[in-house]
Write a protein that holds these residues in place. Structure first.
Motif, PDB file in Angstrom:
ATOM      1  N   GLY A 175       0.837  -1.194   0.000  1.00  0.00           N
ATOM      2  CA  GLY A 175       0.000   0.000   0.000  1.00  0.00           C
ATOM      3  C   GLY A 175       0.869   1.241   0.000  1.00  0.00           C
ATOM      4  O   GLY A 175       1.861   1.317   0.708  1.00  0.00           O
TER       5      GLY A 175
ATOM      6  N   GLN B 279      -0.928   7.859   1.522  1.00  0.00           N
ATOM      7  CA  GLN B 279      -1.568   9.089   1.068  1.00  0.00           C
ATOM      8  C   GLN B 279      -2.004   9.062  -0.396  1.00  0.00           C
ATOM      9  O   GLN B 279      -2.155  10.102  -1.010  1.00  0.00           O
ATOM     10  N   SER B 280      -2.174   7.846  -0.959  1.00  0.00           N
ATOM     11  CA  SER B 280      -2.648   7.781  -2.338  1.00  0.00           C
ATOM     12  C   SER B 280      -3.750   6.750  -2.532  1.00  0.00           C
ATOM     13  O   SER B 280      -4.483   6.830  -3.505  1.00  0.00           O
ATOM     14  N   GLY B 281      -3.840   5.788  -1.644  1.00  0.00           N
ATOM     15  CA  GLY B 281      -4.830   4.731  -1.802  1.00  0.00           C
ATOM     16  C   GLY B 281      -4.436   3.710  -2.858  1.00  0.00           C
ATOM     17  O   GLY B 281      -5.161   2.762  -3.113  1.00  0.00           O
ATOM     18  N   GLN B 282      -3.290   3.884  -3.480  1.00  0.00           N
ATOM     19  CA  GLN B 282      -2.823   2.970  -4.514  1.00  0.00           C
ATOM     20  C   GLN B 282      -2.182   1.740  -3.878  1.00  0.00           C
ATOM     21  O   GLN B 282      -1.544   1.830  -2.825  1.00  0.00           O
TER      22      GLN B 282
END
Length: 77
Positions: A6, A9-12
């Motif tokens: 993970g 701060q991007s959710g990617q």
């Protein structure tokens, strides 16, 4: 072995399939060493030989797949 990383701060999420002979304990040691230093870069190579670099300061979590070779997928019994 499948690895999910993970990105903070991007959710990617980066998903990699590592070679079948990847040593789980050695991988954990590499992760511990890399993630212990915010200036480090974690380098991993997937099953097809593609190299991926992830700055350790951006890693939110790392998930390793189960060691269970009889892991079942789907609705079969």
């Amino acid at each position: 072995m499948d690895v999910r990383i993970g990105i903070a701060q991007s959710g990617q999420v980066i998903e990699l399939e590592l070679a079948d002979d990847t040593d789980r304990e050695e991988l954990k040691k590499l992760l511990d060493k890399s993630l212990g230093d915010d200036d480090a870069v974690l380098w991993l190579a997937d099953k097809k030989g593609k190299d991926v670099a992830i700055p350790s300061s951006r890693v939110a979590f790392v998930e390793l797949s189960s060691d269970d070779p009889d892991r079942r997928i789907g609705f079969g019994a």
